[in-house]
Each structure stands twice: as C-alpha cells, then as structure tokens.
Write a protein that holds these residues in place. Structure first.
Motif, PDB file in Angstrom:
ATOM      1  N   LYS A  93       0.839  -1.198   0.000  1.00 61.23           N
ATOM      2  CA  LYS A  93       0.000   0.000   0.000  1.00 61.23           C
ATOM      3  C   LYS A  93       0.866   1.237   0.000  1.00 61.23           C
ATOM      4  N   ILE A  94       0.400   2.276  -0.709  1.00 60.08           N
ATOM      5  CA  ILE A  94       1.059   3.577  -0.714  1.00 60.08           C
ATOM      6  C   ILE A  94       0.020   4.617  -0.333  1.00 60.08           C
ATOM      7  N   SER A  95       0.413   5.501   0.626  1.00 57.91           N
ATOM      8  CA  SER A  95      -0.498   6.572   1.035  1.00 57.91           C
ATOM      9  C   SER A  95       0.294   7.868   1.207  1.00 57.91           C
ATOM     10  N   PHE A  96      -0.165   8.920   0.497  1.00 57.60           N
ATOM     11  CA  PHE A  96       0.350  10.283   0.673  1.00 57.60           C
ATOM     12  C   PHE A  96      -0.866  11.154   0.989  1.00 57.60           C
ATOM     13  N   PRO A  97      -1.279  11.197   2.243  1.00 58.30           N
ATOM     14  CA  PRO A  97      -2.556  11.839   2.597  1.00 58.30           C
ATOM     15  C   PRO A  97      -2.576  13.351   2.426  1.00 58.30           C
ATOM     16  N   ASP A  98      -1.403  14.004   2.391  1.00 61.31           N
ATOM     17  CA  ASP A  98      -1.370  15.460   2.286  1.00 61.31           C
ATOM     18  C   ASP A  98      -0.861  15.946   0.929  1.00 61.31           C
ATOM     19  N   LEU A  99      -0.685  15.064   0.018  1.00 60.90           N
ATOM     20  CA  LEU A  99      -0.098  15.439  -1.268  1.00 60.90           C
ATOM     21  C   LEU A  99      -1.137  16.156  -2.124  1.00 60.90           C
ATOM     22  N   ASN A 100      -0.767  17.377  -2.581  1.00 60.94           N
ATOM     23  CA  ASN A 100      -1.651  18.183  -3.431  1.00 60.94           C
ATOM     24  C   ASN A 100      -1.263  18.159  -4.910  1.00 60.94           C
ATOM     25  N   ARG A 101       0.013  18.068  -5.180  1.00 64.84           N
ATOM     26  CA  ARG A 101       0.463  18.138  -6.573  1.00 64.84           C
ATOM     27  C   ARG A 101       1.565  17.112  -6.803  1.00 64.84           C
ATOM     28  N   LEU A 102       1.444  16.388  -7.959  1.00 64.70           N
ATOM     29  CA  LEU A 102       2.400  15.345  -8.286  1.00 64.70           C
ATOM     30  C   LEU A 102       2.608  15.341  -9.810  1.00 64.70           C
TER      31      LEU A 102
ATOM     32  N   SER B 216      -3.301   5.514  -2.462  1.00 68.99           N
ATOM     33  CA  SER B 216      -4.191   6.541  -1.923  1.00 68.99           C
ATOM     34  C   SER B 216      -3.528   7.911  -2.027  1.00 68.99           C
ATOM     35  N   LEU B 217      -4.065   8.741  -2.960  1.00 66.71           N
ATOM     36  CA  LEU B 217      -3.629  10.125  -3.125  1.00 66.71           C
ATOM     37  C   LEU B 217      -4.896  10.973  -3.152  1.00 66.71           C
ATOM     38  N   PRO B 218      -5.573  11.094  -2.031  1.00 67.97           N
ATOM     39  CA  PRO B 218      -6.949  11.598  -2.033  1.00 67.97           C
ATOM     40  C   PRO B 218      -7.096  13.087  -2.277  1.00 67.97           C
ATOM     41  N   TYR B 219      -6.013  13.864  -2.109  1.00 69.30           N
ATOM     42  CA  TYR B 219      -6.159  15.314  -2.201  1.00 69.30           C
ATOM     43  C   TYR B 219      -5.346  15.938  -3.346  1.00 69.30           C
ATOM     44  N   LEU B 220      -5.118  15.163  -4.353  1.00 70.26           N
ATOM     45  CA  LEU B 220      -4.421  15.742  -5.502  1.00 70.26           C
ATOM     46  C   LEU B 220      -5.322  16.765  -6.185  1.00 70.26           C
ATOM     47  N   TYR B 221      -4.708  17.916  -6.524  1.00 71.41           N
ATOM     48  CA  TYR B 221      -5.430  18.984  -7.216  1.00 71.41           C
ATOM     49  C   TYR B 221      -5.132  18.909  -8.717  1.00 71.41           C
ATOM     50  N   PRO B 222      -6.073  19.386  -9.486  1.00 74.83           N
ATOM     51  CA  PRO B 222      -5.752  19.545 -10.919  1.00 74.83           C
ATOM     52  C   PRO B 222      -4.602  20.536 -11.068  1.00 74.83           C
TER      53      PRO B 222
ATOM     54  N   ILE C 228       2.911  21.025 -15.983  1.00 75.50           N
ATOM     55  CA  ILE C 228       2.746  19.900 -16.903  1.00 75.50           C
ATOM     56  C   ILE C 228       1.731  18.928 -16.315  1.00 75.50           C
ATOM     57  N   ASP C 229       0.828  18.441 -17.154  1.00 72.33           N
ATOM     58  CA  ASP C 229      -0.149  17.464 -16.684  1.00 72.33           C
ATOM     59  C   ASP C 229       0.560  16.201 -16.214  1.00 72.33           C
ATOM     60  N   PRO C 230       0.036  15.536 -15.186  1.00 75.42           N
ATOM     61  CA  PRO C 230       0.742  14.400 -14.576  1.00 75.42           C
ATOM     62  C   PRO C 230       0.859  13.208 -15.512  1.00 75.42           C
ATOM     63  N   TYR C 231       1.925  12.450 -15.280  1.00 74.96           N
ATOM     64  CA  TYR C 231       2.198  11.232 -16.038  1.00 74.96           C
ATOM     65  C   TYR C 231       2.260  10.093 -15.031  1.00 74.96           C
ATOM     66  N   PHE C 232       1.303   9.163 -15.123  1.00 74.64           N
ATOM     67  CA  PHE C 232       1.233   8.034 -14.199  1.00 74.64           C
ATOM     68  C   PHE C 232       1.459   6.744 -14.987  1.00 74.64           C
TER      69      PHE C 232
ATOM     70  N   LYS D  64      -5.842  -2.838  -7.038  1.00 73.64           N
ATOM     71  CA  LYS D  64      -7.299  -2.939  -6.970  1.00 73.64           C
ATOM     72  C   LYS D  64      -7.987  -1.617  -6.652  1.00 73.64           C
ATOM     73  N   ASN D  65      -7.343  -0.768  -5.874  1.00 75.96           N
ATOM     74  CA  ASN D  65      -8.016   0.454  -5.444  1.00 75.96           C
ATOM     75  C   ASN D  65      -7.070   1.632  -5.640  1.00 75.96           C
ATOM     76  N   VAL D  66      -7.537   2.639  -6.387  1.00 72.23           N
ATOM     77  CA  VAL D  66      -6.728   3.816  -6.661  1.00 72.23           C
ATOM     78  C   VAL D  66      -7.566   5.049  -6.405  1.00 72.23           C
ATOM     79  N   THR D  67      -6.970   6.008  -5.691  1.00 74.30           N
ATOM     80  CA  THR D  67      -7.637   7.284  -5.458  1.00 74.30           C
ATOM     81  C   THR D  67      -6.700   8.388  -5.924  1.00 74.30           C
ATOM     82  N   PHE D  68      -7.154   9.162  -6.923  1.00 75.78           N
ATOM     83  CA  PHE D  68      -6.324  10.210  -7.506  1.00 75.78           C
ATOM     84  C   PHE D  68      -6.858  11.599  -7.178  1.00 75.78           C
ATOM     85  N   GLY D  69      -7.748  11.738  -6.254  1.00 77.25           N
ATOM     86  CA  GLY D  69      -8.267  13.044  -5.894  1.00 77.25           C
ATOM     87  C   GLY D  69      -9.096  13.651  -7.019  1.00 77.25           C
TER      88      GLY D  69
END
Length: 498
Positions: free
Chosen positions: A63-72, A87-93, A99-103, A112-117
């Motif tokens: 599992k990976i969690s960055f609960p406070d991450l806003n920009r990546l 889990s990256l629940p608070y990513l902002y556009p 540059i738009d993100p590259y995942f 199984k479970n991805v959260t991109f904010g």
C-alpha cells in the motif's frame, strides 16, 4: 537514512526512513522520492508537493499513502507485484503552467483500489491492473496517451490522442460503459485483447488503427470489439495475427491510407460500407471468409488471397469506378468467377488485372488495358487489330520508301533521255548547217602577202549586156579584213585580192 538535511532526491527503503527524515515536501521544493526494497505499507504524511514518486524493486510493497499530497508530476511503479492500493486523495488539478501528470502503473498487476483526488487531465496514463472495481475514473476528461487493460470505466473521458488497449483478460461482461463518450482520437491500438471493448458513439480515428494478436479466452465465445462504430481512419488500418476475432468494420467508409489484413485465423470480417482506400490487401487469412465490397469505388491497388465469398456472385466490386494500379485476385476456392472483373478490366475501370478463378483474363489473352474501347471485343480481337495496324503501318512506310526510290530512278532516266534527245537534235542541226557554214577566214592564208576575198554565191551575180556584174551590197555589209599574216609555205593560192 541520514536526517541532517533534506535533498531534492529522497531515498526510502522502509517506514523508519520516513520517520527519521528531517524534511517535508512542500511548495518550496521540487523533490523526487525513490522507493526501493520496501515491504508492507508506506505512509508519507506532511508532503504536499512532489515532482516524482518512483517505486522500483519492491515486490513486497502492498500500500502507498500520501494523505497530504496536493500536486504530483510523475508516479512510476516498476515490479510492485503485490501492490493493491494507492491513496492520493487530495491531488489537485494542475494549475496553468504546470505539466499534466504522467502516471505509469504497468508494474502493479494486482492493483485494486486507486484514489487520484480531483485530477481530470493526464498527459499519460498507463494502467495494467486487471481488477480495479472499487475506483471508477469518472473524474478524468482528457488524456493525451492512455494505455489501459480494458476493464476500467471512463465515463466522462472525451478527449484521447493515443489509446492503446492491451492485456490478457478472461472475463467479457464487465466493460459495458468503458469509453462511452469518446468521439475522436488520433491512434487506436488493440493488442492481446481477449474481452469486449465498447464505444458509446461513432468514432473518428484520425491517424492509425492497429489490431494485432487478439484472441478469445472463452471457449465458444467470439469477443466483441466495438470497432463497428468507427466511421473513418485517417492513415492506415492493420489487422494481423488475430484468432477467433470479430473484425467488424460495418460503419467504416473511408481509409486515407492502406488496409492490410493478414495472417488472421478463424475471424469474421465486414467492410461493407468501405468506399475509398489507398491500397487494399487481404491475404493469408486461414478459415476466414473474405467479404465482397458492395460500395468500394476507388483504390490504388487491390490484392486478395484467400477464400472469397461467392454468395453475391462474380461482381465483388459492383460500385467500382477506378483502380489506378493492379488488381490481383488469388482465390482459394475453385468456384470463384473472374468474369465480372474481366469486364471491368476491359471497360477501363481496372488498369491491370490478374485473376486465377474461372473465366479469368488469362483465357482471353492478357494485354494492356484498352481504356474506353468497347467491351464486346475480346482480347484476341484487340491483339489482332493491333497486329493488323502494325503490319499496315510497316507496309505503308515500305511502299512510300520504294515509291520515292522509284520516282528518283524515273527522274534520272527521264533526264538522261532528254539529254540524249538534245544531243541528237544538236548533231542533226549541225549536219544540216555544214553546207551553209561560212569558211573560217582565220584559217585562210595568202602566199603573196595579200588577203583573200571570199567568193560570193551565184545568186548575187546578174548579167548585163553579156557580162557578169557583181551585185552591189549596202555599205553596212562591207567590212575590212585584217592584214593577212605572212605567206606560209604550202598555203594554197586563192588568186584573189580585195
């Protein structure tokens, strides 16, 4: 890990490294985090801005969690085979200028479970997981390049430049709303697909369409690729090495490049609406019936080799108006009839034709296309006409050359005859004038130093009183003779003086 500073490159191998790290990722940094040899769950709080998260060589990471991450900027996952949750629940556009993100999630097959904010736009998104049901990518509206393993739902995705669908999926009922709002894209590639693919609307592929190595993993089931909704392809269409696949292009009207469909096995094929294509090649498709083309009008070249559907009869191109190059038909079934293709060849619709079915062009003597000439004449007749014209031209040229040479000879003979006649007349005239020709006085010499007087003819004398009188002539008939030369020995003495 050392805790006496915070560099731009952060290396993490365990949760303890994160705890001991004496720095935070905020807006003042452009940090890159490298995660290697990590097992268990990774939780990184107090980090708001990152350029890169790079995970390598961590098969035990779950599992990976960055609960406070806003920009990546980038999320790169390699060899995280047990990773199930991100889990990256608070990513902002991204704001303008970013540059738009590259995942790239291709190294997480069990995700199984991805959260991109709230991210709605990606530059590139690579997804290879098979079972992400908990998360629907409903927020995403635009992706420049998308690689997906065909069991995700993109309900609001409207803009895609390059779409590649690839994977090894056995289920075929989970994808009813996969790409329901996409209307156009540049390139579409289907590779190793075993399940259904659905598009909600008519689709324009502005560049290339590629379908390769696709097959069915379910016995007795023919997977449905919703390519039937594609209206046009701006470049090339290629379908190769597919097995038990439905290649149904029933709405496709125009392909600006080439169509190449080859080495497929036990597939169904439909191109009934196709009207324009650069080159059409359907070759070596085993256990696949090649269709007819009821609306095809124009093509540069056509090459068909395989089992051809004969149900519509010999007219497999009924709407054809022009094929500027070659049409090559190599039918595997003996009952294919070439007669209609021969008619189209003879009427000039097909420039060059080779057909190995019955009533083919080889039985009527192949040759160059007669253009707009009458199709009622056979090729043998046209060949005879050509030979006759050639013989006529050669005969005409030969006759003209012979006539010119003959005229020249007649002219020379005529000139020679005229010369002979003139010479004969000249000789005759000279012979007539010999009796009246006056003597050449220059040849008369006096022996006594005196000149010689030429004797006048008798018709100038007349008698007067019984004596001869010399008729007088006008003065203009009297001329002085030049002083004669000295008397020569042997010269005759004329006995006359002037």
């Amino acid at each position: 890990m050392e805790s006496d500073g915070c560099s731009s490159d952060i290396h993490i191998s365990s949760q303890e490294d994160i705890i001991n790290l004496n720095c935070s990722c905020d807006d003042a940094h452009n940090d890159q985090i490298y995660i290697t040899n990590f097992t268990g769950e990774l939780d990184y709080p107090h980090c708001s801005n990152l350029q890169t998260i790079d995970i390598r060589g961590s098969p035990g990471l779950k599992k990976i969690s960055f609960p406070d991450l806003n920009r990546l900027g980038e999320l790169l996952i390699h060899d995280a085979t047990e990773l199930e949750n991100i889990s990256l629940p608070y990513l902002y556009p991204n704001s303008p200028g970013y540059i738009d993100p590259y995942f790239d999630l291709l190294g997480a097959p069990n995700l199984k479970n991805v959260t991109f904010g709230d991210i709605t736009v990606f530059s590139e998104l690579n997804l290879a997981s098979r079972h992400i049901y908990e998360y629907s990518f409903s927020n995403i509206t635009s992706i420049t390049a998308l690689v997906v393993c065909y069991d995700y739902h993109f309900e609001n995705l409207r803009s895609v430049v390059t779409l590649q669908i690839a994977g090894n999926y056995n289920q075929y009922f989970e994808m009813l709303r996969m790409f329901s709002n996409i209307t156009s894209l540049q390139t579409l590639t289907l590779t190793d697909v075993g399940g259904n693919i659905y598009f909600g609307n008519s689709l324009l592929v502005n560049n290339s369409l590629i379908i390769e190595n696709c097959y069915s993993n379910v016995i007795g089931y023919l997977p449905i690729y919703d390519i039937k909704k594609i209206d046009s392809v701006g470049s090339d269409l290629r379908a190769s090495n597919n097995t038990v696949t439905e290649l149904n292009f029933r709405q496709l009207t125009t392909v600006s490049g080439d169509i190449s469909i080859y080495n497929n096995t036990n597939c169904t094929l439909n191109l009934n609406q196709l009207s324009d294509v650069a080159s059409l090649s359907l070759v070596d498709n085993v256990n696949t019936t090649l269709p007819w083309f009821p609306r095809l009008q124009r093509a540069s070249n056509i090459h068909i080799r395989g089992y051809i559907d004969t149900s519509p009869g010999p007219n497999i191109f009924p709407a054809l108006t022009a094929v500027s190059g070659n049409v090559t038909i190599e039918a595997w079934n003996d009952d294919f009839n070439c007669s209609k293709l021969v008619d189209q060849y003879q009427s000039g619709l097909i420039h060059n034709l080779a057909c190995n079915g019955t009533n083919n062009i080889t039985e009527t003597n192949t040759g160059s296309s007669p253009g707009n000439t009458s199709p009622e004449l056979s090729q043998g007749a046209w060949a005879g006409i050509g030979v006759g014209i050639g013989v006529f031209v050669i005969g005409t040229v030969t006759g003209m050359v012979w006539l010119l040479l003959r005229l020249k000879r007649w002219k020379n003979e005529l000139i020679e005859r005229i010369r002979q006649r003139e010479a004969l007349q000249e000789h005759h005239r000279n012979s007539l004038e010999m009796n009246h020709e006056p003597p050449n006085l220059n040849l008369l010499l006096e022996s006594d130093g005196t000149g010689i007087i030429r004797e006048k003819p008798d018709d100038h004398l007349r008698e007067a009183g019984g004596r001869a009188i010399i008729a007088e002539h006008p003065d203009d008939h009297i001329r002085e003779l030049p002083v004669p030369p000295a008397e020569l020995e042997g010269a005759p003495n004329a006995g006359r003086r002037t």
